[in-house]
Design a protein around this motif. Structure first.
Motif, PDB file in Angstrom:
ATOM      1  N   LYS A 331     119.757  96.944  35.063  1.00 29.73           N
ATOM      2  CA  LYS A 331     119.873  96.136  36.426  1.00 29.73           C
ATOM      3  C   LYS A 331     118.589  97.248  36.411  1.00 29.73           C
ATOM      4  O   LYS A 331     118.023  97.935  36.811  1.00 29.73           O
ATOM      5  N   SER A 333     115.612  97.305  39.537  1.00 27.64           N
ATOM      6  CA  SER A 333     115.507  97.686  41.524  1.00 27.64           C
ATOM      7  C   SER A 333     114.529  96.420  41.679  1.00 27.64           C
ATOM      8  O   SER A 333     113.944  96.178  40.877  1.00 27.64           O
ATOM      9  N   PHE A 352     120.033  88.822  33.068  1.00 23.76           N
ATOM     10  CA  PHE A 352     122.003  88.920  33.036  1.00 23.76           C
ATOM     11  C   PHE A 352     122.466  88.747  31.772  1.00 23.76           C
ATOM     12  O   PHE A 352     123.495  87.477  32.237  1.00 23.76           O
ATOM     13  N   GLN A 375     119.517  88.925  39.491  1.00 24.85           N
ATOM     14  CA  GLN A 375     119.746  88.859  38.932  1.00 24.85           C
ATOM     15  C   GLN A 375     119.725  87.023  37.370  1.00 24.85           C
ATOM     16  O   GLN A 375     120.582  87.257  36.571  1.00 24.85           O
ATOM     17  N   ASP A 435     132.174  93.705  34.770  1.00 23.32           N
ATOM     18  CA  ASP A 435     131.187  94.332  35.596  1.00 23.32           C
ATOM     19  C   ASP A 435     131.237  93.618  37.790  1.00 23.32           C
ATOM     20  O   ASP A 435     131.564  92.699  37.426  1.00 23.32           O
ATOM     21  N   THR A 446     124.318  88.655  42.130  1.00 23.79           N
ATOM     22  CA  THR A 446     123.267  89.683  41.847  1.00 23.79           C
ATOM     23  C   THR A 446     124.352  90.837  41.462  1.00 23.79           C
ATOM     24  O   THR A 446     125.793  91.363  42.100  1.00 23.79           O
ATOM     25  N   VAL A 447     124.329  92.056  40.316  1.00 23.56           N
ATOM     26  CA  VAL A 447     124.924  92.433  39.967  1.00 23.56           C
ATOM     27  C   VAL A 447     124.855  93.868  40.729  1.00 23.56           C
ATOM     28  O   VAL A 447     123.380  94.860  41.153  1.00 23.56           O
TER      29      VAL A 447
END
Ligand code: OOB
Length: 557
Positions: A331, A333, A352, A375, A435, A446-447
């Motif tokens: 990830k 940030s 991702f 991602q 995940d 979005t992870v």
């Protein structure tokens, strides 16, 4: 099923039969037909892909490494010589060959020579050591092992000789020079007259075995076909704007899935662009290469992107050629992502992906807030993505849940792992990624977390169970539990909680002893716990399992 001979009339070129490899779960027939019909799978092998580019751009530069430059014609010639040499050593279609090399040009020659023969590379990471390599050789029943003489103070040449003696099935140990120069083996292999390039494997064959980051005692092997993988490569090129003018910097480990295909080295080779091989992604290694070769595209894991942004060297080198920076593997940030465009002057693409298949990218023309805070979205319109709760029920849009996926380049099962496959795939073939994600109405992911027992140490994946098992092999260890703890730079680092056996002397067996023990067992350095803590007992969950969540929390901050 048999295939028609390609040019039976000439009596020369005859298509082989499909390769049958035990322990591979194939794509369902109807879906395979659909993927072909839709033009996703175009019926080309990796070797054919390379030689198409060789014939289009024979004089174009393919690879730059230090002072060395290889044109496409030279790369093609090297591949066919190596293929002849490897064939003379008994390597045939379907044979597994563990490839354990750093970022050096001969990697490409050897891997494509194996593709040319239809042999199946198993892609070890350069950081792997005896513990991992021995397992890969045994599990894949490899016929050959290809490594370097020395790396990072490790005598891999000696390891190769030793493994060749101890593993009867291993017929060949091929040692190349770690600094990219020549070696007795490469000189011998390259001395063969080039083989003629022709179809020796089929597009539906397993092209290679990638390694999973793993959640279990040992990494699982991921069988990818030529058809499915090259589809993801072509689409990655389209999405990332890779073409003949691309100069791509390879600074992550060359055999990792991200480096290979997102869009990576295969993207470059497909498009006829150039790749610059660097030893690692640190600013002092990467920035001079960007300036010297006018690099247009680079790929990094988040900690390296942070290192680039925070480096004082940034203003000392001309980085103006850089157009896109791909960041993935862990990830990234949003706070750091925001700094990429203003501070590096290039477009960020978040990636991702997973070696099992599914890859998501933010697009080059996406709004900045999508680029920094998501991602990306899947490569293919035929990637199916579900976000579900613990009972596999779809969660309402926008809520967090487990990501499941299937599609035209996502595997249906790990290699020779029927029991594990039961858990990792749904009955209808979706891969359980482990995940936790949120899905936006327009399909961006979005992870937000992870349900699998895995540590992501700045993009390097660690299966706690693998490390725990090795710790348990130490005489003084009664029990061990390895968890990820927050780390400002890496995202996570690893911590081992250890209960010593009664009577073991805690003074005598310290953190250093155990780390040294793991190293002596031949575990890759990135898997050695960063911190070791000795405790009297582990916190328990209601059902008596180790409460890893509590162990992670107790060290937060
Ligand atoms: C890439 O592949 P793997 O197989 O080493 O690891 C896959 C796992 C994912 O399931 C996820 O847990 C994590 O790595 N991951 C990310 C991420 N990219 C990968 N987690 C959060 N944000 C991201 N951007 O790591 C890989 C393969 C192809 C392209 C890029 C990365």
């Amino acid at each position: 099923m048999t295939t028609q001979p390609r040019s039976a009339a000439s009596g020369e070129v005859t298509d082989p039969e499909p390769l049958v490899l035990d322990g591979v779960v194939p794509y369902p027939r109807d879906l395979a037909a659909l993927y072909r019909e839709k033009g996703h799978w175009i019926g080309r092998t990796h070797a054919e892909m390379l030689f198409d580019t060789v014939s289009r751009h024979p004089d174009g530069t393919a690879v730059i490494f230090g002072e060395e430059r290889l044109s496409y014609a030279e790369l093609g010639d090297q591949v066919l010589r190596l293929a002849a040499g490897l064939r003379a050593r008994g390597i045939r279609r379907g044979d597994r060959v563990v490839v354990h090399l750093p970022n050096i040009p001969i990697y490409l020659g050897l891997v494509f020579a194996l593709f040319e023969l239809g042999a199946i590379p198993v892609f070890a990471l350069a950081a792997h050591r005896r513990s991992e390599i021995e397992y890969f050789l045994e599990f894949a029943e490899a016929k050959a092992y290809i490594t370097v003489d020395r790396q990072g103070g490790h005598d891999l040449g000696a390891l190769a000789a030793e493994l060749r003696q101890s593993i009867p099935r291993l017929e060949q140990a091929i040692v190349v020079s770690g600094d990219g120069g020549s070696s007795a083996d490469t000189d011998e292999l390259l001395s063969h007259a080039p083989l003629d390039h022709r179809r020796r494997s089929l597009p539906g064959d397993i092209a290679f075995l990638q390694l999973s980051g793993g959640t279990t005692g040992r990494p699982k092997m991921i069988p990818r076909t030529h058809d499915d993988y090259l589809y993801s490569v072509r689409e990655s090129n389209r999405i990332c704007g890779v073409d003949q003018d691309t100069v791509h910097l390879v600074s992550l480990p060359i055999s990792h899935n991200f480096t290979m295909s997102s869009p990576g080295i295969l993207g470059v080779l497909e498009a006829g662009g150039q790749m610059v091989l660097g030893p690692n992604g640190s600013p002092d290694a990467a920035f001079p290469l960007i300036e010297e070769h006018r690099v247009t595209q680079a790929a990094l894991v988040p900690p390296l992107a942070v290192a680039w942004l925070n480096s004082g060297l940034k203003d000392r080198y001309d980085l103006s050629s850089l157009r896109t920076l791909l960041v993935g593997g862990a990830k990234f940030s949003a706070e750091v992502a925001k700094r990429v465009r203003p501070e590096l002057g290039c477009t960020l693409q978040q990636v991702f992906g997973m070696a099992e298949g599914l890859v998501n990218y933010t697009r080059l023309d996406d709004e900045e807030d999508i680029v920094v805070s998501t991602q990306g979205r899947p490569i293919s319109p035929d990637d199916e993505v579900r976000v579900v709760d613990d009972e596999d029920r779809d969660v309402p849009h926008g809520e967090a849940g487990h990501l499941l996926t299937r599609g035209p380049y996502t595997i249906r099962g790990y290699y020779r792992a029927p029991e594990h496959n039961e858990r990792s795939f749904t009955a209808d073939g979706f891969y359980r990624t482990g995940d936790i994600v949120r899905l936006s109405p327009d399909g961006y992911i979005t992870v937000v977390g992870r349900s699998k027992d895995q540590i992501n140490r700045g993009g390097e994946k660690i299966a706690p169970e693998e490390v725990e098992n090795l710790l348990l092999a130490h005489d003084a260890v009664h029990d061990a539990s390895v968890v990820g703890i927050p780390d400002d730079l890496l995202g996570e680092r690893s911590k081992a909680y250890v209960i010593l056996r009664q009577g073991a002397d805690p003074e005598g067996v310290g953190a250093v002893t155990l780390k040294r023990f793991l190293r002596a067992r031949g575990l890759a350095a990135y898997k050695i716990p960063d911190v070791v803590d000795f405790v009297a007992e582990f916190p328990q969950t209601g059902v008596g399992k180790i409460a890893k969540r509590a162990q992670r929390a107790s060290t937060a901050g």
